[in-house]
Design a protein around this motif. Structure first.
Motif, short mmCIF file in Angstrom:
data_model
loop_
_atom_site.label_atom_id
_atom_site.label_comp_id
_atom_site.label_asym_id
_atom_site.label_seq_id
_atom_site.Cartn_x
_atom_site.Cartn_y
_atom_site.Cartn_z
N LYS A 83 0.80 -1.15 -0.07
CA LYS A 83 0.28 0.11 -0.21
C LYS A 83 1.07 1.03 0.34
CE LYS A 83 -3.13 1.18 3.70
NZ LYS A 83 -3.82 1.59 4.47
N ASN A 84 1.59 1.65 0.97
CA ASN A 84 2.53 2.51 0.79
C ASN A 84 3.69 2.35 0.27
OD1 ASN A 84 3.29 4.83 2.07
ND2 ASN A 84 2.07 4.67 3.73
N ASP A 85 3.31 1.44 -1.28
CA ASP A 85 4.03 1.99 -2.50
C ASP A 85 5.01 2.54 -2.23
OD1 ASP A 85 5.66 1.54 -5.10
OD2 ASP A 85 4.03 0.16 -5.38
N SER A 86 4.66 4.49 -2.12
CA SER A 86 5.31 5.60 -2.58
C SER A 86 6.31 5.50 -2.11
CB SER A 86 3.71 6.68 -2.40
OG SER A 86 3.10 6.82 -1.52
N LYS A 87 5.99 4.74 0.02
CA LYS A 87 7.50 5.80 0.27
C LYS A 87 8.70 4.53 0.48
CE LYS A 87 5.75 7.24 5.15
NZ LYS A 87 4.92 7.53 5.82
C1 LIG Z 1 1.81 6.14 1.89
O1 LIG Z 1 1.59 6.32 3.42
C2 LIG Z 1 1.62 8.34 2.91
C3 LIG Z 1 1.75 8.65 3.90
O2 LIG Z 1 2.16 8.18 4.98
C4 LIG Z 1 0.48 8.72 2.01
O3 LIG Z 1 0.27 9.83 1.76
C5 LIG Z 1 0.47 7.98 0.73
O4 LIG Z 1 -0.80 7.30 0.06
C6 LIG Z 1 0.25 6.49 0.53
N1 LIG Z 1 0.92 5.82 -0.40
C7 LIG Z 1 -0.50 4.97 -0.73
C8 LIG Z 1 -0.14 3.90 -2.04
O5 LIG Z 1 -1.55 4.42 0.00
#
Ligand SMILES: *C1O[C@H](CO)[C@@H](O)[C@H](O)[C@H]1NC(C)=O
Ligand SMILES: *[C@@H]1O[C@H](CO)[C@@H](O)[C@H](O)[C@H]1NC(C)=O
Ligand SMILES: *[C@@H]1O[C@H](CO)[C@@H](O)[C@H](O)[C@H]1NC(C)=O
Ligand SMILES: *[C@@H]1O[C@H](CO)[C@@H](O)[C@H](O)[C@H]1NC(C)=O
Ligand SMILES: *[C@@H]1O[C@H](CO)[C@@H](O)[C@H](O)[C@H]1NC(C)=O
Ligand SMILES: *[C@@H]1O[C@H](CO)[C@@H](O)[C@H](O)[C@H]1NC(C)=O
Ligand SMILES: *[C@@H]1O[C@H](CO)[C@@H](O)[C@H](O)[C@H]1NC(C)=O
Ligand SMILES: *[C@@H]1O[C@H](CO)[C@@H](O)[C@H](O)[C@H]1NC(C)=O
Ligand SMILES: *[C@@H]1O[C@H](CO)[C@@H](O)[C@H](O)[C@H]1NC(C)=O
Length: 286
Positions: free
Chosen positions: A24-28
């Protein structure tokens, strides 16, 4: 047996939750990668500076850049330190605007690097004193970044079937004194490149540093970049990203975790079936 099953289920849930969080937190995670690479990259720059030091102690910009960076590796989550802003690698946002409409966008941290036996040096492009200009066509577009010491031009083109876009030519001309008092011209041009390839309507995106050899001994180091030469969205934003191969290993980790989990589950299920069979066999014997 039931308790064993429940245990396995719990373990499985925890693992999948973990991997989900990762997904989910691919962006991180790429953020961390980005920093890792920046550090690897900067270590190389540092090396060159060190090599350089005895011969060219006068190359002030490089020395200042290298000072803050070695401190970066131990603390990934903090933003890069900027003690001497003018010489820090900074991401610039460059637009080509035609008839008040943005038609080409590029975002990147950029430096020109000279790597010759008799001279090593880096010239960092400072976005706030760099002007972007250019031209947009149906199948060709160009972006020129102009600054006091010279310019850099990227030529974007579409593939013959109009499905992909890439940069096929890069040129620059830098006039700079890497050694104090010895101003030199560094012209470079390469028309046979194939860089930053993405589907038309999407943008090329890469966090890692790409070292583009323009001519022998003359490089462009491009990092934390996004490029789109054609078909920006209606709101003149970047389309969806086509990531560079270097940014992909992140997925490999996720896939690795998934495969490991799958194997684990199969083993557990097989083990369960075997033990159950044994037990029923046992009951039959009774
Ligand atoms: C990952 O986490 C950040 C902040 O914690 C958030 O802004 C971002 O949308 C998240 N990425 C996804 C793909 O959900
Ligand atoms: C450019 O930005 C740096 C900080 O990032 C600042 O120190 C410098 O004064 C700026 N230069 C101009 C011309 O705005
Ligand atoms: C470039 O264009 C985008 C989209 O219109 C805009 O958000 C951004 O501020 C522009 N950047 C610069 C440096 O003009
Ligand atoms: C530049 O770097 C290369 C490779 O690190 C080295 O072989 C060369 O001697 C260096 N040149 C100078 C002038 O420092
Ligand atoms: C880039 O575009 C300009 C028009 O803005 C044009 O004059 C120039 O020739 C183009 N450069 C190249 C290399 O195509
Ligand atoms: C690609 O687009 C250009 C300009 O729109 C057009 O002239 C050309 O015929 C197109 N090529 C193909 C294969 O569709
Ligand atoms: C590079 O720029 C310098 C200074 O403006 C100029 O004298 C030289 O002719 C240019 N070289 C090329 C190949 O454009
Ligand atoms: C242009 O770039 C290509 C690909 O990096 C390289 O093979 C070629 O040698 C370069 N051309 C010149 C003139 O350096
Ligand atoms: C890109 O824009 C051109 C015209 O500007 C259009 O013909 C083409 O269909 C667009 N391509 C995509 C993939 O949106």
């Amino acid at each position: 047996m039931k308790t064993a099953l429940v245990l396995v289920f719990v373990v499985f849930c925890t693992f999948s939750a973990l991997s989900l969080a990762e997904d989910k937190n691919d962006s991180k995670p790429p953020g961390t990668i980005q920093r890792q690479t920046t550090t690897t990259k900067t270590t190389t720059t540092t090396k060159t500076t060190e090599d350089n030091h005895p011969t060219q102690p006068t190359t002030t910009p490089k020395t200042t850049t290298s000072t803050p960076k070695p401190t970066t590796p131990p603390k990934p989550p903090t933003p890069p330190p900027q003690p001497t802003p003018s010489t820090t690698l900074t991401v610039g946002n460059y637009n080509v605007t035609v008839n008040k409409e943005v038609c080409l966008r590029a975002q990147m941290a950029l430096q020109i690097r000279v790597a010759r036996p008799q001279l090593n040096g880096t010239f960092i492009i400072q976005p706030n004193i760099t002007k972007a200009s250019g031209h947009c066509g149906e199948t060709k577009a160009n972006l020129t970044l102009s600054f006091k010491e010279g310019f850099i031009t990227f030529l974007f083109t579409k593939s013959t079937d109009n499905t992909t876009s890439y940069v096929d030519a890069v040129s620059f001309n830098l006039t700079y004194a890497f050694v104090k008092g010895k101003e030199e011209n560094f012209p470079a041009k390469n028309n046979t490149l194939h860089l930053f390839s993405a589907k038309v309507g999407r943008c090329y995106s890469c966090r890692q540093t790409e070292q583009v050899l323009v001519e022998k001994g003359l490089y462009l180091d491009v990092s934390q970049d996004q490029f789109q030469g054609f078909n920006l969205t209606k709101s003149k934003e970047f389309g969806l990203p086509d990531r560079c191969p270097a940014d992909q290993p992140d997925y490999k980790v996720a896939i690795g975790v998934g495969v490991t989990l799958l194997v684990l589950i199969v083993i557990v299920v097989v083990a369960y079936l075997v033990t159950r069979k044994r037990r029923t066999d046992g009951y039959q014997a009774l």
